[in-house]
Scaffold this active site. Structure first.
Site, PDB file in Angstrom:
ATOM      1  N   ARG A 238       0.865  -1.180   0.000  1.00  0.00           N
ATOM      2  CA  ARG A 238       0.000   0.000   0.000  1.00  0.00           C
ATOM      3  C   ARG A 238       0.904   1.233   0.000  1.00  0.00           C
ATOM      4  NH1 ARG A 238      -3.565  -2.677  -1.560  1.00  0.00           N
ATOM      5  NH2 ARG A 238      -5.580  -3.126  -0.609  1.00  0.00           N
ATOM      6  N   GLU A 267      -3.475   7.721  -3.917  1.00  0.00           N
ATOM      7  CA  GLU A 267      -3.943   7.246  -5.233  1.00  0.00           C
ATOM      8  C   GLU A 267      -5.251   7.893  -5.645  1.00  0.00           C
ATOM      9  OE1 GLU A 267      -2.204   2.761  -4.700  1.00  0.00           O
ATOM     10  OE2 GLU A 267      -4.119   2.984  -5.698  1.00  0.00           O
ATOM     11  N   HIS A 285      -1.352   0.346  -9.967  1.00  0.00           N
ATOM     12  CA  HIS A 285      -1.989  -0.570  -9.012  1.00  0.00           C
ATOM     13  C   HIS A 285      -2.598  -1.785  -9.726  1.00  0.00           C
ATOM     14  CE1 HIS A 285      -3.916  -0.674  -4.759  1.00  0.00           C
ATOM     15  NE2 HIS A 285      -3.646  -1.896  -5.185  1.00  0.00           N
TER      16      HIS A 285
HETATM   17  N1  LIG Z   1      -0.858  -3.985  -5.159  1.00  0.00           N
HETATM   18  C1  LIG Z   1      -1.865  -4.818  -5.083  1.00  0.00           C
HETATM   19  O1  LIG Z   1      -2.685  -4.896  -5.979  1.00  0.00           O
HETATM   20  C2  LIG Z   1      -2.005  -5.727  -3.887  1.00  0.00           C
HETATM   21  C3  LIG Z   1      -2.493  -7.019  -4.086  1.00  0.00           C
HETATM   22  C4  LIG Z   1      -2.614  -7.857  -2.991  1.00  0.00           C
HETATM   23  C5  LIG Z   1      -2.260  -7.412  -1.731  1.00  0.00           C
HETATM   24  N2  LIG Z   1      -1.792  -6.151  -1.558  1.00  0.00           N
HETATM   25  C6  LIG Z   1      -1.394  -5.697  -0.220  1.00  0.00           C
HETATM   26  O2  LIG Z   1      -0.511  -6.654   0.332  1.00  0.00           O
HETATM   27  C7  LIG Z   1      -0.799  -6.806   1.708  1.00  0.00           C
HETATM   28  C8  LIG Z   1      -0.332  -8.162   2.184  1.00  0.00           C
HETATM   29  O3  LIG Z   1      -1.203  -9.187   1.726  1.00  0.00           O
HETATM   30  P1  LIG Z   1      -1.084 -10.685   2.317  1.00  0.00           P
HETATM   31  O4  LIG Z   1      -2.182 -11.466   1.734  1.00  0.00           O
HETATM   32  O5  LIG Z   1       0.311 -11.163   2.202  1.00  0.00           O
HETATM   33  O6  LIG Z   1      -1.410 -10.373   3.860  1.00  0.00           O
HETATM   34  P2  LIG Z   1      -0.970 -11.205   5.131  1.00  0.00           P
HETATM   35  O7  LIG Z   1      -1.866 -10.753   6.227  1.00  0.00           O
HETATM   36  O8  LIG Z   1      -0.874 -12.655   4.816  1.00  0.00           O
HETATM   37  O9  LIG Z   1       0.539 -10.692   5.421  1.00  0.00           O
HETATM   38  C9  LIG Z   1       0.838  -9.440   5.944  1.00  0.00           C
HETATM   39  C10 LIG Z   1       2.035  -9.608   6.885  1.00  0.00           C
HETATM   40  O10 LIG Z   1       2.454  -8.316   7.330  1.00  0.00           O
HETATM   41  C11 LIG Z   1       2.825  -8.439   8.673  1.00  0.00           C
HETATM   42  N3  LIG Z   1       2.879  -7.166   9.387  1.00  0.00           N
HETATM   43  C12 LIG Z   1       1.881  -6.510  10.034  1.00  0.00           C
HETATM   44  N4  LIG Z   1       2.363  -5.386  10.608  1.00  0.00           N
HETATM   45  C13 LIG Z   1       3.687  -5.336  10.313  1.00  0.00           C
HETATM   46  C14 LIG Z   1       4.735  -4.422  10.634  1.00  0.00           C
HETATM   47  N5  LIG Z   1       4.513  -3.337  11.377  1.00  0.00           N
HETATM   48  N6  LIG Z   1       5.961  -4.684  10.166  1.00  0.00           N
HETATM   49  C15 LIG Z   1       6.218  -5.791   9.428  1.00  0.00           C
HETATM   50  N7  LIG Z   1       5.257  -6.696   9.096  1.00  0.00           N
HETATM   51  C16 LIG Z   1       4.025  -6.464   9.531  1.00  0.00           C
HETATM   52  C17 LIG Z   1       1.806  -9.415   9.257  1.00  0.00           C
HETATM   53  O11 LIG Z   1       2.255  -9.967  10.481  1.00  0.00           O
HETATM   54  C18 LIG Z   1       1.700 -10.430   8.139  1.00  0.00           C
HETATM   55  O12 LIG Z   1       2.642 -11.480   8.282  1.00  0.00           O
HETATM   56  C19 LIG Z   1      -2.307  -6.566   1.812  1.00  0.00           C
HETATM   57  O13 LIG Z   1      -2.667  -6.080   3.085  1.00  0.00           O
HETATM   58  C20 LIG Z   1      -2.587  -5.561   0.723  1.00  0.00           C
HETATM   59  O14 LIG Z   1      -2.642  -4.261   1.247  1.00  0.00           O
HETATM   60  C21 LIG Z   1      -1.658  -5.303  -2.619  1.00  0.00           C
END
Ligand SMILES: NC(=O)c1ccc[n+]([C@@H]2O[C@H](COP(=O)([O-])OP(=O)(O)OC[C@H]3O[C@@H](n4cnc5c(N)ncnc54)[C@H](O)[C@@H]3O)[C@@H](O)[C@H]2O)c1
Length: 325
Positions: A238, A267, A285
Site C-alpha cells: 500500500r 492514489e 496498481h
Molecule cells: N498492489 C496490489 O494490488 C495488492 C495485491 C494484494 C495485496 N496487496 C497488499 O498486500 C498486503 C499483504 O497481503 P497478504 O495477503 O500477504 O497479507 P498477510 O496478512 O498474509 O501478510 C501481511 C504480513 O504483514 C505483517 N505485518 C503486520 N504489521 C507489520 C509491521 N509493522 N511490520 C512488518 N510486518 C508487519 C503481518 O504480520 C503479516 O505477516 C495486503 O494487506 C494488501 O494491502 C496489494
C-alpha cells in the site's frame, strides 16, 4: 424475495452473473468510483455491498445504510473500510485472501526485475529511435541473482515472493511483526532480522505488510538513508507504507539506486517528483490484475456477500466476531 445488493463498480461477467442469480443487483457501471453522497444514497435500502478498494466505506457511509449486513471487499487489503464501525453495527466485512497471492508475488518480481534491468527506460529509448548500435555500456543495471532480498511483511504474499527468490540463488532476509515458525524459515531459506538490519543488508527491499496505523511511513527518510546506494525498493503493498516525498528525495539524491511502485500514498495521484525520474518504474496498481485472478477475487467477494445474506458463514470474514453474535 432476493436480497438487494449494491456492486460499486464493474466486475467480471462470471461474478456478476452469479450475483444476479441470487440477488437483486444495483450495479454502478462507471469507470469512476461512486461519489460518497451517491454511495450513501444507493446503500440506503441495500442488505449487501460488493465494493472495491477505491470505495471509502467509512463510519458515515455505514451509518447511512441501516439494512446493510455485509460489505464484501474485492481485495485482500481492507484499509478502505472502517472495520470497527462495521463491527459496532453488526456488519460483516470480508476480503479476498489467497486467490491473489501468487499473481501479486509474480508482479512484485516483474517490478523488481524491470527496475534492476532498467527495462522501462530501455523501452522508451528504443521507441524514441535511439537504438542505432549495440553498446557495451548501454543501460547497465544491477544484477539480481546471488543478491540479498529483504522482505518486510512475511505473510502470504511475502513468503510467496521469498519462494521465487530461490530460482535466483538469492539470500533472503525478512522482517515482520511476528516471527515465522522455524520450519517455514528453513523451507524458504529466510532469516528473521530487525527492520534496520534488513534495510542495511538488502540489495532489494520488497514491501508486503498491510496498511495499519503502525505501518504508515514504515519506510521514511531514516529507512531510505539506511539502504545501500545500490539497492532498490519495491512496493506492491500500500502506498502510505512509504513516505513518497522522502522517496523522491532518495531517488534524486542517489541514496538508493531505484524504486518500482504499484501503489501510491494518495492514489490515483502520483507525486510529481516521481514522474520526472528515470530510476523509478511506476505501475497503476495492477499487481493482482491477471484476468484469472480478478475473476477469482470478484467471485469470492460475491460468494462472501451472498453467504451472509443467505445465513451461511462467509469464507473469509475479517471481523468474525460479528458472526458469533
Ligand atoms: N498492489 C496490489 O494490488 C495488492 C495485491 C494484494 C495485496 N496487496 C497488499 O498486500 C498486503 C499483504 O497481503 P497478504 O495477503 O500477504 O497479507 P498477510 O496478512 O498474509 O501478510 C501481511 C504480513 O504483514 C505483517 N505485518 C503486520 N504489521 C507489520 C509491521 N509493522 N511490520 C512488518 N510486518 C508487519 C503481518 O504480520 C503479516 O505477516 C495486503 O494487506 C494488501 O494491502 C496489494
Amino acid at each position: 424475495m432476493k436480497p438487494a445488493i449494491l456492486i460499486s463498480r464493474t466486475i467480471p461477467d462470471g461474478a456478476l452473473a452469479l450475483a444476479r442469480q441470487r440477488a437483486t443487483v444495483d450495479l454502478h457501471p462507471g469507470p469512476e468510483p461512486l461519489p460518497k453522497a451517491e454511495l450513501m444514497a444507493r446503500l440506503k435500502d441495500k442488505a449487501g455491498l460488493v465494493c472495491l478498494l477505491t470505495d471509502r466505506v467509512d463510519a458515515e457511509v455505514l451509518a447511512a445504510a441501516p439494512r446493510l449486513r455485509v460489505a464484501a471487499n474485492v481485495a485482500v487489503g481492507y484499509d478502505n473500510i472502517d472495520v470497527a464501525a462495521a463491527t459496532a453495527r453488526g456488519i460483516v466485512v470480508t476480503n479476498t485472501p489467497e486467490v491473489l497471492t501468487e499473481t501479486t508475488a509474480d508482479f512484485a518480481w516483474t517490478l523488481l526485475t524491470a527496475v534492476a534491468r532498467r527495462l522501462v527506460e530501455a523501452d522508451r529509448y528504443l521507441r524514441a529511435g535511439k537504438f542505432t548500435q549495440w553498446e557495451l555500456m548501454l543501460f547497465l543495471g544491477g544484477d539480481i541473482h546471488g543478491k540479498t532480498l529483504g522482505i518486510i511483511g512475511f505473510g502470504r504474499i511475502g513468503r510467496t515472493v521469498a519462494r521465487r527468490a530461490r530460482g535466483f540463488s538469492m539470500r533472503v532476509l525478512y522482517h515482520d511483526a511476528v516471527r515465522a515458525d522455524p520450519a517455514t524459515e528453513r523451507e524458504l531459506g529466510a532469516a528473521f532480522v530487525d527492520k534496520m538490519t534488513l534495510l542495511r543488508e538488502s540489495d532489494f527491499v520488497s514491501l508486503h505488510a498491510p496498511l495499519l496505523p503502525t505501518t504508515r511511513h514504515l519506510i521514511d527518510r531514516a529507512e531510505l538513508q539506511a539502504m545501500k546506494r545500490t539497492a532498490y525498493l519495491v512496493n506492491t503493498a500500500r502506498g502510505p507504507l512509504v513516505n513518497e516525498a522522502a522517496l523522491v528525495e532518495a531517488l534524486r539524491e542517489g541514496w538508493i539506486a531505484g524504486a518500482a511502485l504499484d501503489v501510491y500514498e494518495d492514489e490515483p495521484r502520483v507525486h510529481p517528483g516521481l514522474l520526472e525520474l528515470n530510476n523509478v518504474v511506476l505501475a497503476p496498481h495492477i499487481a493482482s490484475a491477471s484476468a484469472e485472478t480478478r475473476l477469482k477475487m470478484a467471485t469470492m467477494a460475491v460468494e462472501n456477500c451472498l453467504a451472509v445474506l443467505e445465513g451461511d458463514p462467509p469464507k473469509t470474514p475479517v471481523n468474525p466476531e460479528v458472526l458469533r453474535r
